[in-house]
Write an enzyme that holds these catalytic residues in place. Structure first.
Site, PDB file in Angstrom:
ATOM      1  N   PHE A 187     -37.881  22.732  -0.336  1.00 50.00           N
ATOM      2  CA  PHE A 187     -36.591  23.016  -0.999  1.00 50.00           C
ATOM      3  C   PHE A 187     -36.507  22.831  -2.585  1.00 50.00           C
ATOM      4  O   PHE A 187     -35.493  22.497  -3.272  1.00 50.00           O
ATOM      5  CB  PHE A 187     -35.341  22.209  -0.535  1.00 50.00           C
ATOM      6  CG  PHE A 187     -35.361  22.374   0.999  1.00 50.00           C
ATOM      7  CD1 PHE A 187     -35.183  23.664   1.598  1.00 50.00           C
ATOM      8  CD2 PHE A 187     -35.810  21.155   1.967  1.00 50.00           C
ATOM      9  CE1 PHE A 187     -35.281  23.611   3.127  1.00 50.00           C
ATOM     10  CE2 PHE A 187     -35.831  21.275   3.114  1.00 50.00           C
ATOM     11  CZ  PHE A 187     -35.578  22.544   3.931  1.00 50.00           C
TER      12      PHE A 187
ATOM     13  N   ILE B  78     -43.493  26.915   3.423  1.00 51.98           N
ATOM     14  CA  ILE B  78     -42.703  25.914   3.626  1.00 51.98           C
ATOM     15  C   ILE B  78     -41.697  25.635   4.697  1.00 51.98           C
ATOM     16  O   ILE B  78     -40.625  24.939   4.697  1.00 51.98           O
ATOM     17  CB  ILE B  78     -42.161  25.513   2.220  1.00 51.98           C
ATOM     18  CG1 ILE B  78     -41.024  26.254   1.782  1.00 51.98           C
ATOM     19  CG2 ILE B  78     -43.234  25.279   1.122  1.00 51.98           C
ATOM     20  CD1 ILE B  78     -40.168  25.988   0.427  1.00 51.98           C
TER      21      ILE B  78
ATOM     22  N   THR C 120     -40.508  28.996   5.610  1.00 50.93           N
ATOM     23  CA  THR C 120     -39.947  30.144   5.291  1.00 50.93           C
ATOM     24  C   THR C 120     -40.175  31.339   6.005  1.00 50.93           C
ATOM     25  O   THR C 120     -39.789  32.327   6.218  1.00 50.93           O
ATOM     26  CB  THR C 120     -40.061  30.635   3.714  1.00 50.93           C
ATOM     27  OG1 THR C 120     -41.326  30.171   3.419  1.00 50.93           O
ATOM     28  CG2 THR C 120     -39.184  29.980   2.836  1.00 50.93           C
TER      29      THR C 120
ATOM     30  N   GLY D 231     -36.366  38.825  -1.280  1.00 49.82           N
ATOM     31  CA  GLY D 231     -36.416  37.357  -1.127  1.00 49.82           C
ATOM     32  C   GLY D 231     -35.016  36.864  -0.591  1.00 49.82           C
ATOM     33  O   GLY D 231     -33.940  37.260  -0.826  1.00 49.82           O
TER      34      GLY D 231
ATOM     35  N   GLY E 119     -34.769  33.100   0.618  1.00 49.60           N
ATOM     36  CA  GLY E 119     -34.831  31.762   0.709  1.00 49.60           C
ATOM     37  C   GLY E 119     -33.583  31.114  -0.188  1.00 49.60           C
ATOM     38  O   GLY E 119     -33.003  29.910   0.439  1.00 49.60           O
ATOM     39  N   GLU E 120     -33.142  31.469  -1.160  1.00 49.65           N
ATOM     40  CA  GLU E 120     -31.998  30.926  -1.845  1.00 49.65           C
ATOM     41  C   GLU E 120     -30.742  31.704  -1.514  1.00 49.65           C
ATOM     42  O   GLU E 120     -29.484  31.048  -1.642  1.00 49.65           O
ATOM     43  CB  GLU E 120     -32.276  30.707  -3.432  1.00 49.65           C
ATOM     44  CG  GLU E 120     -33.639  31.229  -3.884  1.00 49.65           C
ATOM     45  CD  GLU E 120     -34.349  30.100  -3.833  1.00 49.65           C
ATOM     46  OE1 GLU E 120     -33.909  28.773  -4.335  1.00 49.65           O
ATOM     47  OE2 GLU E 120     -35.671  30.017  -3.527  1.00 49.65           O
TER      48      GLU E 120
END
Lengths: 184, 746, 338
Positions: free
Chosen positions: B242, B467, B469, B704, B706-707
């Site tokens: 993270f 990680i 993801t 993307g 992840g965030e």
């Protein structure tokens, strides 16, 4: 204001000076453990936790060390059928016990435990680090019979932290196995 | 109907390894000569070590060495050598460099012993004397010393536009407020760890918890003066990060230092408590002001932040820019200053700056709507923008409108009575809140390799990382589709410094960058393969071009007549090869970067239930509607959004690293007292991906994920709490004391 | 962890002898708190006496009109025991409000009585703490004291006792059975845990050479009107900011005997008998509950970050009494507060 008391304080272990570092180590203590069905005679020092014994001495790295203090559940294994935090169990106190770790859940022919399958199917993990503990915990939950609803599963899985946030999928995975077991 | 892997829900290709406990993380590699290190940390926040007594520790049988600043082997002396790929401007912290203490918890000694328990015990015998100096860890006390820092690339506030002050002054409806979010620590479930295997002859193999193995490799080379061939980094699995794994952390330095000096393998694993002794999400004092006309047209936005940094580096993130980009508004001004504290340097943590900046700005929007008596959804549609007003560039794509509409529909937003305190059941007030989120859709220069062998197996590889993801899985999906192979025939490799170059994995650029690189490499293989297939005498493909054939089920077939095909094996035999290899590099399009702005968007809708008498808040329902371009794998994509949402619940309700400013130390440094959400805190989360076509952001249409899941969640939760209770809480986390101690807004 | 030797005596008598022979010895059973503290170098015993397998301490047995729970009965076994669930559901509920299933499987009844404070400073040997290191000071008073005590504090220590089980045991007036070199003795729950005073290093009145045999619960009287209400910083697996065990005897709307114990607010489960007396003979009513809450919190004093606990505890007492009077105990899985 800085605490000036600290100026003279010592580091990590204030009373460490009372001990002589050179004292001889206590003898190793013989114990017997049955790990994933295999009975083993071992010699352990009294301070070795079951978690460190599994990881460092038996190379069973599937059981994870997330906090080493019973705060995260990543080290959950089954001890005589009950889920416990292996980080807080001194190995010597578990003499004679049967231990099941994540490595012992699948059949010898490689067939996964239904909950392992369900975790894959429901994408109940991301980084995978809490996963062995979650699965061991979930396997125990299924046997315990205290949790039936999603709400109860959530409460009874709250001893296993998942920082990736796969919780809802974990509950789905457990529910799916529970439903199959009930259908039998 | 032929179903492609890309776009279909696929189980993780690394799933079996993860559910059987056989995926090895950094602390799970070993060597016959492995020694174990245990770190000793500073008890004070500032000052110097006057004496460090390691005699008793060294006397413990099994202790090999105790490293301190007094006997640290020689390393690079220039601080620039310690600058990693993503270091902010400044002089990086150098472990064991000298007797100076820069922050509480700073590593000051490493005990290396034959086993972990001996090292841990001996570490408790290291005695340290300090001379403490006055420290400062309280941001509120250094507000006056705040300065304009050297911003990290694109982390400065956007240029002002219009005249925010004047517009604010003349607008009829306005809100102003001060906001703060508690310091958070990343706390991935896997503690930071490095296992350094001594290969002899000055060569080491390093297993590091890192989001980019080549960053680790470069750091080691620079700091220890090694050549690339001396350092091989292999980190195939990362137990979450993270952002904490973007920069090499101190256990890496210590483990490598010890291994090189002792000429044997060394592992250093941080304890959970030590996970609070390096980077974290920064503290920030924020002021947001917004004003609108009576009809709800947004007129002015001001967003000011004083964030903290360390005494040795200037850490900045994009925080104040979001408020100026989410809506159409002609007058905007943002400022970002930093003040130094005697702490470690803050760092990127999931969507750095975004939920941080959006919590105040989306709270202010909600407050404005309340004053206007306007539906917050309507306000957001009214002030919708299709151009990034910070730069004047159009967005490559922006389907936020669809996200708002679909999310609202799924949630049942139209049934909302906009009056706060209008819903109650039993002892609980019920509140519905919403917010929007944004995150930059980026691509980074990334290389990948594809190798097809005559047995029909395909290997794709890049030095990037997964990680958690799902990078391994989307690589395999893309590769399987490119060559028409079953996904089981594809192996994806990551996390090895000897693989084709990739930057750290972060910022949600992984899928776009690695995915594109893999596709390019596979297409290069495909071209060669097609050449061989065409070269067969009387090829069934005739004179077809590569665009006239399809690669499916191990065959190259004419699209017009799939019964005319060449198998992969036959093509390779014809070409006289048993393997085809290609390496390609994907780069972001310069034209896109020049002409467009590219962002993923989200709309979060949240229901909370608040037992007002007791101050207990529960999140009971979440709908997240996401516009993030093409979704490669709906199953793992959904998981990314679930994870971001849970992170958002943590920020909104739970997470807080509590510093004792007298001691200059974070005190709840464990995960019993630093609360992250547990299973019982997380309700059903409904994730919607709206259709968004975008071939400008990345060749594979990906933005993307992840965030984006965290970006809107904290503000949506805080807004739901307001709707439930009429209490506007401007400091996160919203804990019992804040519910009890906050008065209802007028 | 420091170095120590280990013994696993075969009988209670041997265990007592073993303990007497080693001045810095500690008893270990489940280990869930002791091993935790040893890893932090907070506990540094030189000898561990493993009582985990002692015969006769793992049973739940009838004891007169009450029930005796052996010291080695796990939290799980106690909470799910049919007799406990039926006769002392308050105890079952309180146990299930604490920790996690894994920890409850390992933690024992005796060990839970001896659980030590969660004060951040106590847990961190790099900081002063009078409980850990007598005389070193208490930075918590002017520091991060959100989770710390508001009642019964001293200038030396503001730690709280963290157990949920003990709060219920206090309300139920259980008696702790212990044995030492001079034989057995009984310690009422009210006297088992101490206030910090000028000896904060001493959590309980158990002597260093004594071993807990179990707890005895008196005749069951509160199986209908009870609740265990726990308020914390997340919905599960967190220590209480404030918890309330409430138990009432009810005749229609009229309250007979009442018991109220608070967790998370003091160095011991907090009971005020005069406050309980205020309920006797009264009709269950929010105003009465509020007066009782006021009386219980009399003299409560925060230290900054924990000021809110005074008000929170008051509110929690009122709600818990309402739950108990209505006969709608708080569920530990349904997170909606009754």
């Amino acid at each position: 204001m800085a605490d000036l008391e600290l100026k003279t304080r010592q580091g990590f272990a204030p009373d460490a000076g009372h001990e002589s570092g050179a004292s001889a180590l206590p003898d190793e203590i013989p114990i017997t453990l049955t790990v994933n069905g295999r009975r083993q005679e071992l010699h352990v020092r009294p301070w070795t936790t079951l978690l460190d014994l599994l990881r460092e001495d038996m190379s069973l790295y599937g059981t994870k060390k997330g906090c080493d203090h019973g705060q995260c559940g990543a080290c959950t294994v089954l001890i005589d059928g009950q889920r416990m935090n292996s980080c807080l169990a001194l190995a010597v106190t578990k003499d004679g016990s049967e231990i099941t770790t994540i490595e012992g859940l699948a059949s010898p022919d490689g067939t996964l435990h239904p909950l392992q399958e369900a975790f894959i199917e429901h994408d109940a993990f991301q980084c995978g680090y809490c996963t062995p503990g979650q699965i061991c915990s979930g396997v125990a939950l299924l046997r315990e019979g205290h949790a039936k609803t999603a709400e109860e599963i959530r409460e009874h899985m709250s001893g296993n932290l998942c920082r990736c946030g796969a919780y809802t999928n974990i509950v789905d995975a457990i529910e799916s196995v529970m439903a199959k077991e009930t259908a039998k | 109907m032929y179903e492609t892997h890309v776009g279909s829900p696929r189980n993780r290709v690394d799933g079996r390894k993860k559910v059987t406990g056989t995926a090895p993380y950094a602390a799970e590699f070993t060597a016959p000569d492995l020694a174990q290190g245990y770190v000793v940390n500073s008890a004070i926040a500032k000052g110097r070590i006057t004496a460090i007594d390691t005699k008793d520790a060294l006397a413990v049988p099994g202790v090999i060495q105790v490293f301190t600043h007094q006997n640290r082997p020689r390393t690079a002396w220039r601080s620039t050598a310690y600058q990693d790929e993503v270091a902010p401007p400044g002089k990086p912290f150098r472990p064991l460099y000298d007797e100076r203490i820069h922050y509480s918890g700073q590593p000051i000694a490493l005990v290396v012993a034959e086993d972990f328990e001996i090292a841990r015990y001996a570490a408790s015998l290291v005695r340290v004397s300090y001379e403490a100096e006055q420290h400062q860890t309280d941001l509120t006390k250094v507000r006056e010393q705040a300065y304009t820092p050297k911003y990290r690339t694109s982390m400065g506030p956007p240029s002002p536009r219009g005249d925010a002050e004047a517009a604010f002054g003349r607008s009829p409806v306005k809100v102003e407020g001060s906001y703060r979010i508690a310091v958070e620590h990343h706390n991935p479930m896997e503690p930071h760890a490095s296992t350094v295997v001594w290969e002899g002859d000055g060569k080491i193999t390093v297993h590091d918890k890192i989001q980019g193995c080549q960053n680790t490799q470069r750091y080691i080379r620079q700091v220890f003066g090694l050549s690339a061939s001396d350092v091989h980094v292999i980190s195939p699995y990362v137990g979450g990060a993270f952002g904490s794994g973007l920069r090499p952390q101190y256990q890496l330095f210590l483990a490598v230092m010890a291994a090189l000096e002792l000429k044997r393998s060394v592992r250093v694993v941080l304890t959970r408590d030590q996970m609070f002794t390096f980077t974290y999400r920064p503290d920030g004092l924020q002021e947001v002001a917004m004003a609108a006309n009576e009809d709800g047209a947004l007129q002015a936005i001001r967003h000011d932040l004083i964030g903290n940094t360390s005494t040795f580096e200037d850490y900045t993130e994009q925080t104040v820019g979001w408020s100026g980009m989410t809506y159409h508004c002609e007058n905007y001004k943002g400022t970002y200053k930093v003040a130094q504290l005697d702490t470690y340097t803050p760092g990127d943590m999931r969507a750095p700056g975004a939920p941080t900046g959006l919590f105040p700005s989306e709270s202010a929007v909600d407050e404005l709507c309340h004053k206007l008596g306007m539906d917050p959804l309507k306000f957001r549609l009214k002030n919708y923008n299709q151009v990034d007003e910070a730069t004047g560039k159009p967005f490559t794509s922006k389907e936020l409108r669809a996200a708002l509409q679909l999310g609202a529909e799924r949630f049942g937003w139209s049934k909302r009575n906009h009056k706060p305190r209008s819903m109650k059941e039993g002892n609980e007030l019920i509140g519905w809140g919403m917010a929007v989120g944004m995150w930059e859709a980026a691509m980074q220069k990334t290389a990948a390799r594809a190798v097809l062998t005559i047995d029909g197996k395909l290997e794709v590889a890049s030095a990037s990382a997964d990680i958690g993801t799902g990078t391994y899985t989307i690589m395999a999906q893309i590769a399987a589709d490119a060559l028409g192979l079953p996904i089981e025939k594809v192996t994806a490799l990551l996390g090895d410094s000897s693989l084709p170059s990739a930057p750290v994995e972060g910022g949600s650029w992984g899928a776009a960058s690695t995915g594109t690189a893999v596709e390019l490499a596979c297409h290069a293989v495909r071209e060669k393969l097609f050449g061989y297939a065409r070269g067969i005498n009387d090829s069934p493909l005739g004179a077809a071009g590569v665009n006239e054939v399809q690669f499916r089920e191990g065959r190259i077939a004419l699209i017009s007549d799939p019964s005319r095909f060449v198998t992969i094996q036959d093509a390779m035999v014809a070409g006289g090869v048993d393997r085809i290899e290609a390496e390609e590099t994907a780069s972001p399009s310069k034209i896109t970067m020049l002409k467009y702005s590219s962002y993923a968007h989200s709309a979060a809708f949240v229901e909370v239930r608040v037992d007002e008498e007791l101050g207990v808040v529960r999140v009971t329902r979440v709908v997240q509607a996401i516009a993030a371009g093409r979704i490669l794998n709906p199953k793992t994509a959904r998981s990314q959004i679930l994870g971001g949402t849970v992170f958002g619940i943590g920020m909104a309700l739970h997470e807080e690293s509590m510093a004792d400013h007298n001691l200059g130390r974070f005190m709840n440094h464990n995960i019993a007292e630093y609360h992250i959400p547990v299973n019982a805190d997380v309700p059903n989360i409904d994730v919607i991906f709206v259709d968004e076509h975008d071939d400008l952001t990345s060749p594979i249409g990906v933005k993307g994920l992840g965030e984006i899941g965290i970006c809107a969640s904290p503000a949506a939760i805080a807004n739901a709490v307001f709707h439930a209770t009429g209490k506007r809480i401007r400091e996160l986390p919203i804990t019992i004391d804040k519910i009890l101690g906050t008065k209802e807004a007028a | 962890m420091n170095r120590f030797s280990y013994a696993r005596p075969g009988s209670v008598a041997d265990a007592v002898r073993e303990l007497a022979g080693h001045p810095a010895a500690k008893v270990i059973a489940g280990g869930t708190n002791l091993v935790d503290l040893m890893k932090y170098n907070v506990e540094r015993p030189t000898h561990l006496v493993d009582v985990g397998r002692l015969p006769g301490l793992k049973e739940i047995e009838e004891a007169g009109e009450g029930l005796r729970i052996g010291a080695l009965v796990s939290n799980t076994a106690a909470a799910y025991d049919e007799r406990v669930k039926e006769r002392y559901p308050l105890l079952s509920s309180a146990i299930l409000a604490g920790a996690s299933p894994q920890l409850r499987n390992a933690a024992t009844t005796g060990g839970n009585l001896l659980q030590r404070t969660r004060c951040y400073y106590f847990y961190d040997p790099a900081t002063p703490c009078n409980k850990r290191e007598p005389g070193s000071g208490c930075p918590a008073k002017n520091g991060q004291n959100r989770i710390l005590a508001i009642l019964g504090t001293s200038e030396h220590c503001i730690a709280t006792h963290p157990s949920d089980m003990c709060v219920a045991l206090a309300a139920l007036e259980a008696v702790v059975k212990v044995v030492g070199p001079n034989g057995e003795r009984s310690i009422p729950m009210a006297d088992f845990h101490r206030l910090p005073g000028n000896m904060p290093e001493k959590d309980t009145n158990l002597h260093a050479d004594e071993i807990i045999l179990g707890v005895e619960l008196p005749e069951p009287r509160f199986a209908k009107h009870y609740t265990y209400l726990k308020l914390r910083d997340r919905l599960s697996y967190a220590f209480a900011l404030v918890s309330v065990a409430a138990a009432l005897e009810m005749d229609g709307d009229t309250i007979g005997e009442a018991r109220i114990a608070l967790g998370g607010v003091a160095h011991k489960p907090w009971r005020v008998e005069e406050a309980e007396m205020m309920l006797r003979g009264k009709t269950a009513d929010r105003r009465v509950f509020a007066a009782v809450a006021e009386r219980i919190l009399e003299g409560a004093q925060g230290f900054g970050h924990n000021d809110f606990k005074v008000d929170l505890a008051r509110r929690a007492v009122i709600r818990a009494l309402s739950q108990a009077a209505r006969g709608t105990p708080q569920s530990q899985t349904d997170k909606r507060i009754q």
